[in-house]
Design an enzyme around this catalytic site. Structure first.
Site, PDB file in Angstrom:
ATOM      1  N   GLY A  29       0.836  -1.202   0.000  1.00 16.84           N
ATOM      2  CA  GLY A  29       0.000   0.000   0.000  1.00 16.84           C
ATOM      3  C   GLY A  29       0.860   1.237   0.000  1.00 16.84           C
ATOM      4  N   ASN A  30       0.278   2.371   0.296  1.00 16.26           N
ATOM      5  CA  ASN A  30       1.062   3.607   0.408  1.00 16.26           C
ATOM      6  C   ASN A  30       0.380   4.547   1.388  1.00 16.26           C
ATOM      7  OD1 ASN A  30      -0.683   5.572  -1.146  1.00 16.26           O
ATOM      8  ND2 ASN A  30      -0.387   3.981  -2.694  1.00 16.26           N
ATOM      9  N   ARG A  31       0.992   5.688   1.650  1.00 14.24           N
ATOM     10  CA  ARG A  31       0.554   6.569   2.735  1.00 14.24           C
ATOM     11  C   ARG A  31      -0.557   7.548   2.368  1.00 14.24           C
ATOM     12  NH1 ARG A  31       4.130   6.424   6.975  1.00 14.24           N
ATOM     13  NH2 ARG A  31       6.160   5.497   6.548  1.00 14.24           N
ATOM     14  N   ALA A  40      -3.257   7.777  -5.345  1.00 11.22           N
ATOM     15  CA  ALA A  40      -1.870   7.300  -5.375  1.00 11.22           C
ATOM     16  C   ALA A  40      -1.932   5.838  -5.802  1.00 11.22           C
ATOM     17  CB  ALA A  40      -1.234   7.455  -4.001  1.00 11.22           C
TER      18      ALA A  40
END
Ligand code: C5P
Length: 219
Positions: A27-29, A93
Site C-alpha cells: 500500500g502507500n501513505r 496514489a
C-alpha cells in the site's frame, strides 16, 4: 454561476492495496483527503460528482456518488466505467506495480531462507488511459507526488500522459502532502503554472477548481 454547475466531475482518491497473499498487501501513505476535499468542493459548485475511492477511512461528502475499490486494477475498471465525464481529476496514489501472483495461502517463512523475491508487474496507467479514451473528458488533471525535482518530473508527466494540467506536491516533508491536513500544490499546464497553498486541503481544492474553471473557459 460556476462553470462546473451541472458538469460531470470524476475524481479518484486514496491509495490502492495490492494483495500479496490473503493477509498482506503493498500500500502507500495516501489518506485520500485531497481527493475527498475536491469532491466536496465540486459538489458545492453544483457539479455531479463521482468519487472512486481506494481503501480510506473517510465519510462520503453529501451528494457524491462513491465507488469503493481496493486494487489498481479495480480502480482502473471503475474509473473507465464511470466515463464519460467533463473533468477527470486523478488524485489517487495508484500503485505502479502489483504482485504478478497473489498467493492463495499466507506465505510462510522457510528455514534457511533469508530473502524473498516478489515479482511485480506494472499496473495500467489510469490517467493516461482516461486521457486517451474515445470519450476523453474535456479536462484531464493529474497529480504528481514527488520528493525532489518536483517541477521537472511534473512537466514530464504532463507531456507523457497527454493531460491538461498536473498538480505537483512535494511529499516526505513535514506538514505537507500525504497524511496531512494541509497541502501545497504547484499546478502546471502547457503555458503556465500557479502555486496553491500552503493551506488546508479544502482551500487548496477550491484553488484547483478555480484553475480548472479558468482552463475550461479559456481552452
Ligand atoms: O507516474 P505517476 O504514478 O507518478 O503519476 C501520478 C499520477 O498518475 C496521479 O494522478 C495518479 O493518479 C496517476 N496514475 C494512474 N494510474 C497509475 C499510476 C498513476 O492514474 N497506474
Amino acid at each position: 454561476m460556476s462553470t462546473l454547475h451541472g458538469r460531470r466531475v470524476l475524481v479518484s482518491a486514496g491509495p490502492t492495496f495490492e494483495d500479496i497473499d490473503p493477509v498482506r498487501f503493498i500500500g502507500n501513505r495516501s489518506s485520500g483527503r485531497m481527493g475527498f476535499a475536491i469532491a466536496e468542493a465540486a459538489i458545492a459548485r453544483g457539479a455531479q460528482v463521482t468519487l472512486v475511492a481506494g481503501p480510506v477511512h473517510l465519510s462520503t461528502p453529501s451528494g457524491v456518488q462513491r465507488i469503493d475499490v481496493r486494487s489498481a486494477a479495480q480502480m482502473h475498471e471503475a474509473v473507465m466505467s464511470a466515463l464519460p465525464a467533463d473533468v477527470y481529476i486523478g488524485t489517487a496514489a495508484v500503485a505502479d506495480f502489483t504482485p504478478q501472483h497473489v498467493a492463495g495461502h499466507k506465505l510462510k517463512k522457510v528455514p534457511g531462507q533469508d530473502t524473498l523475491v516478489l515479482e511485480l508487474v506494472k499496473t495500467r496507467d489510469i490517467l493516461a488511459d482516461v486521457a486517451g479514451a474515445e470519450t476523453r473528458p474535456r479536462l484531464v488533471v493529474g497529480f504528481a507526488a514527488e520528493t525532489c525535482d518536483v517541477e521537472t518530473y511534473a512537466r514530464g508527466k504532463l507531456a507523457a500522459k497527454r493531460i491538461d494540467m498536473i498538480a505537483a506536491n512535494r511529499v516526505g516533508i513535514a506538514g505537507c502532502g500525504f497524511e496531512s491536513d494541509d497541502n501545497t500544490l504547484d499546478v502546471l499546464w502547457t503555458d503556465g503554472q500557479r502555486r496553491l497553498g500552503p493551506d488546508n486541503k479544502r482551500a487548496v481544492a477550491e484553488g484547483l477548481l478555480d484553475l480548472i474553471e479558468e482552463r475550461m473557459t479559456n481552452a
